[in-house]
Design a protein around this motif. Structure first.
Motif, PDB file in Angstrom:
ATOM      1  N   ILE A 193       0.825  -1.217   0.000  1.00  0.00           N
ATOM      2  CA  ILE A 193       0.000   0.000   0.000  1.00  0.00           C
ATOM      3  C   ILE A 193       0.857   1.265   0.000  1.00  0.00           C
ATOM      4  N   GLY A 194       2.150   1.133  -0.184  1.00  0.00           N
ATOM      5  CA  GLY A 194       3.017   2.300  -0.254  1.00  0.00           C
ATOM      6  C   GLY A 194       3.193   2.977   1.099  1.00  0.00           C
ATOM      7  N   LEU A 195       3.078   4.297   1.104  1.00  0.00           N
ATOM      8  CA  LEU A 195       3.316   5.086   2.317  1.00  0.00           C
ATOM      9  C   LEU A 195       2.049   5.360   3.116  1.00  0.00           C
ATOM     10  N   ASP A 196       0.979   4.610   2.839  1.00  0.00           N
ATOM     11  CA  ASP A 196      -0.287   4.863   3.528  1.00  0.00           C
ATOM     12  C   ASP A 196      -0.173   4.684   5.043  1.00  0.00           C
ATOM     13  N   ASN A 197       0.594   3.692   5.473  1.00  0.00           N
ATOM     14  CA  ASN A 197       0.752   3.475   6.920  1.00  0.00           C
ATOM     15  C   ASN A 197       1.408   4.680   7.596  1.00  0.00           C
ATOM     16  N   PHE A 198       2.402   5.248   6.950  1.00  0.00           N
ATOM     17  CA  PHE A 198       3.082   6.408   7.522  1.00  0.00           C
ATOM     18  C   PHE A 198       2.168   7.627   7.523  1.00  0.00           C
ATOM     19  N   ALA A 199       1.382   7.779   6.444  1.00  0.00           N
ATOM     20  CA  ALA A 199       0.435   8.897   6.399  1.00  0.00           C
ATOM     21  C   ALA A 199      -0.592   8.776   7.515  1.00  0.00           C
ATOM     22  N   GLN A 200      -1.105   7.555   7.729  1.00  0.00           N
ATOM     23  CA  GLN A 200      -2.069   7.347   8.799  1.00  0.00           C
ATOM     24  C   GLN A 200      -1.427   7.558  10.168  1.00  0.00           C
ATOM     25  N   PHE A 201      -0.178   7.163  10.290  1.00  0.00           N
ATOM     26  CA  PHE A 201       0.528   7.321  11.566  1.00  0.00           C
ATOM     27  C   PHE A 201       0.553   8.784  11.988  1.00  0.00           C
ATOM     28  N   PHE A 202       0.883   9.665  11.064  1.00  0.00           N
ATOM     29  CA  PHE A 202       0.995  11.082  11.416  1.00  0.00           C
ATOM     30  C   PHE A 202      -0.349  11.807  11.371  1.00  0.00           C
ATOM     31  N   ARG A 203      -1.401  11.130  10.899  1.00  0.00           N
ATOM     32  CA  ARG A 203      -2.742  11.730  10.960  1.00  0.00           C
ATOM     33  C   ARG A 203      -3.403  11.489  12.309  1.00  0.00           C
ATOM     34  N   GLU A 204      -3.000  10.428  12.994  1.00  0.00           N
ATOM     35  CA  GLU A 204      -3.623  10.092  14.272  1.00  0.00           C
ATOM     36  C   GLU A 204      -3.040  10.959  15.385  1.00  0.00           C
ATOM     37  N   PRO A 205      -3.876  11.726  16.081  1.00  0.00           N
ATOM     38  CA  PRO A 205      -3.355  12.624  17.122  1.00  0.00           C
ATOM     39  C   PRO A 205      -2.624  11.893  18.241  1.00  0.00           C
ATOM     40  N   PHE A 206      -3.130  10.722  18.655  1.00  0.00           N
ATOM     41  CA  PHE A 206      -2.499  10.026  19.773  1.00  0.00           C
ATOM     42  C   PHE A 206      -1.149   9.434  19.370  1.00  0.00           C
ATOM     43  N   LEU A 207      -0.970   9.139  18.085  1.00  0.00           N
ATOM     44  CA  LEU A 207       0.324   8.655  17.624  1.00  0.00           C
ATOM     45  C   LEU A 207       1.354   9.780  17.630  1.00  0.00           C
ATOM     46  N   VAL A 208       0.937  10.952  17.193  1.00  0.00           N
ATOM     47  CA  VAL A 208       1.831  12.107  17.220  1.00  0.00           C
ATOM     48  C   VAL A 208       2.153  12.483  18.662  1.00  0.00           C
ATOM     49  N   GLN A 209       1.156  12.393  19.550  1.00  0.00           N
ATOM     50  CA  GLN A 209       1.400  12.678  20.961  1.00  0.00           C
ATOM     51  C   GLN A 209       2.414  11.692  21.542  1.00  0.00           C
ATOM     52  N   GLY A 210       2.324  10.428  21.132  1.00  0.00           N
ATOM     53  CA  GLY A 210       3.311   9.442  21.570  1.00  0.00           C
ATOM     54  C   GLY A 210       4.708   9.804  21.102  1.00  0.00           C
ATOM     55  N   LEU A 211       4.801  10.356  19.897  1.00  0.00           N
ATOM     56  CA  LEU A 211       6.098  10.790  19.375  1.00  0.00           C
ATOM     57  C   LEU A 211       6.665  11.930  20.216  1.00  0.00           C
ATOM     58  N   VAL A 212       5.828  12.914  20.537  1.00  0.00           N
ATOM     59  CA  VAL A 212       6.270  14.034  21.360  1.00  0.00           C
ATOM     60  C   VAL A 212       6.644  13.559  22.761  1.00  0.00           C
TER      61      VAL A 212
END
Length: 296
Positions: A56-75
Motif C-alpha cells: 500500500i506504499g506510504l499509507d501506513n506512515f500517512a495514517q501514523f501522522f494523521r492520528e493525534p495520539f500517535l503524534v502525541q506518543g512521538l512528542v
C-alpha cells in the motif's frame, strides 16, 4: 628495498586471517539485524497479516501522522528521553563526586546507589504504582503527615509521564553514577594538586578540572541514557499502560497497542519511525559531542 617485498607479502598473507574471524559476527549481524531491518522496511509499506501482505506504499506512515495520539506518543517519547537523560547526567555526576570523596561507608553507598539497576524493571514499575497510588500510596500518605495533599502521580494526565520519568531516573541513575566514577578516578591527581597550589576552591575544581576531564564519561552517559529514553516501553507499560488516556504513551507503547489491535502494518511503520527518530537524534548528537571532545 630488497627486504621490503618479502615482508610485504608475508604481511598480506597474515592479514588475511583476521578477516575470516569476522565472518561469524557478520553472519549473525546479517541474520539478526540487517535482515529484520529490511523486512520491517518492506512490511511497513504493506497491510499484512501472518498469511499475506498487500503493498500500500506510504499509507501506513500517512495514517501514523494523521492520528493525534500517535503524534502525541512521538512528542512524549522525545520529552521523556530529554528529561530522563538530563537528570541521569546531573544526578549521576553529583553522586559520583560524592562517592569518590573521602566519606564513611563509601563502598556500601556505591552498592546502594547501583542496586536499583539490578532490579527487574517490571518489578520496579509495579512497586512504584502501589507507592504512588493517590489515596493509599505511601508517598501521598507520608506527605499527608506534613499537611500536604499529594497529587495523582499516575492518574493526572499532566503528571503521569513525568512521574514515570522520575522512577526511570531512580532506577537508572546507578549505571550513570558508575560510569562517572570510572571517569573521575581516571583523572590524574596532578591536576587537582596544581589547582590547590593555585588557590582553587572545590567549586572551581569541579567546573574547571572535573567537568572538562570527565567529558568522555559524560558523552557515554548522555548517549546511552538518551537512547534508553527513546526506546522506553517496559516501565511505561508496567505503571500506566500509556494512560490516563494517551497522556503517557510513547512510540513503543503505541506500537504495542497497534499490534494488539491487529494493525500490523501500522505498528511496523511505527517501528520504522522509531528507528529513524533514534538515528536522526542520536547520531548528530554523538557526532557533536565527540567533535567537541576532540577539539579539547
Amino acid at each position: 628495498m630488497a627486504f621490503a617485498q618479502p615482508y610485504t607479502r608475508k604481511h598480506r598473507k597474515q592479514a588475511a586471517y583476521p578477516a575470516w574471524f569476522l565472518l561469524p559476527a557478520a553472519i549473525i549481524y546479517t541474520i539478526f539485524f540487517l535482515a529484520p531491518t529490511f523486512a520491517s522496511l518492506y512490511f511497513s509499506l504493506t497491510r499484512w497479516t501472518l498469511f499475506d501482505a498487500t503493498f500500500i506504499g506510504l499509507d501506513n506512515f500517512a495514517q501514523f501522522f494523521r492520528e493525534p495520539f500517535l503524534v502525541q506518543g512521538l512528542v512524549n517519547t522525545v520529552v521523556y528521553a530529554v528529561i530522563t537523560s538530563g537528570l541521569k547526567v546531573v544526578i549521576g555526576m553529583l553522586l559520583a563526586v560524592l562517592l569518590t570523596s573521602q566519606i564513611v561507608a563509601r563502598g556500601y553507598l556505591r552498592s546502594v546507589v547501583f542496586f536499583p539497576v539490578l532490579v527487574s524493571t517490571v518489578g520496579v514499575g509495579i512497586t512504584f504504582t502501589v507507592l504512588m497510588h493517590p489515596t493509599t500510596g505511601m508517598i501521598n500518605q507520608a506527605l499527608a503527615v506534613f499537611g500536604v495533599k499529594g497529587p495523582g502521580w499516575l492518574v493526572d494526565p499532566k503528571l503521569a509521564l513525568f512521574s514515570v520519568a522520575l522512577v526511570d531516573v531512580w532506577k537508572g541513575v546507578g549505571l550513570a553514577t558508575v560510569i562517572f566514577i570510572a571517569g573521575l578516578v581516571a583523572i590524574p591527581r596532578d591536576y587537582y594538586e596544581a589547582a590547590r597550589i593555585d588557590g582553587g576552591t572545590k567549586l572551581q575544581n569541579f567546573f574547571y578540572v572535573t567537568l572538562p576531564l570527565s567529558r568522555p564519561a559524560t558523552v557515554t552517559v548522555i548517549t546511552l541514557s538518551f537512547i534508553s529514553g527513546l526506546r522506553t516501553f517496559d516501565l511505561i507499560w508496567a505503571m500506566t499502560k500509556g494512560g490516563p488516556g494517551f497522556a503517557s504513551d510513547t512510540i513503543a507503547s503505541v506500537i504495542y497497542k497497534q499490534y494488539q489491535a491487529g494493525f500490523y502494518g501500522l505498528s511496523t511503520a511505527g517501528n520504522v519511525v522509531l528507528f529513524i527518530l533514534i538515528a536522526v537524534l542520536v547520531v548528530p548528537l554523538t557526532m557533536f559531542l565527540n567533535r567537541k571532545q576532540g577539539h579539547e
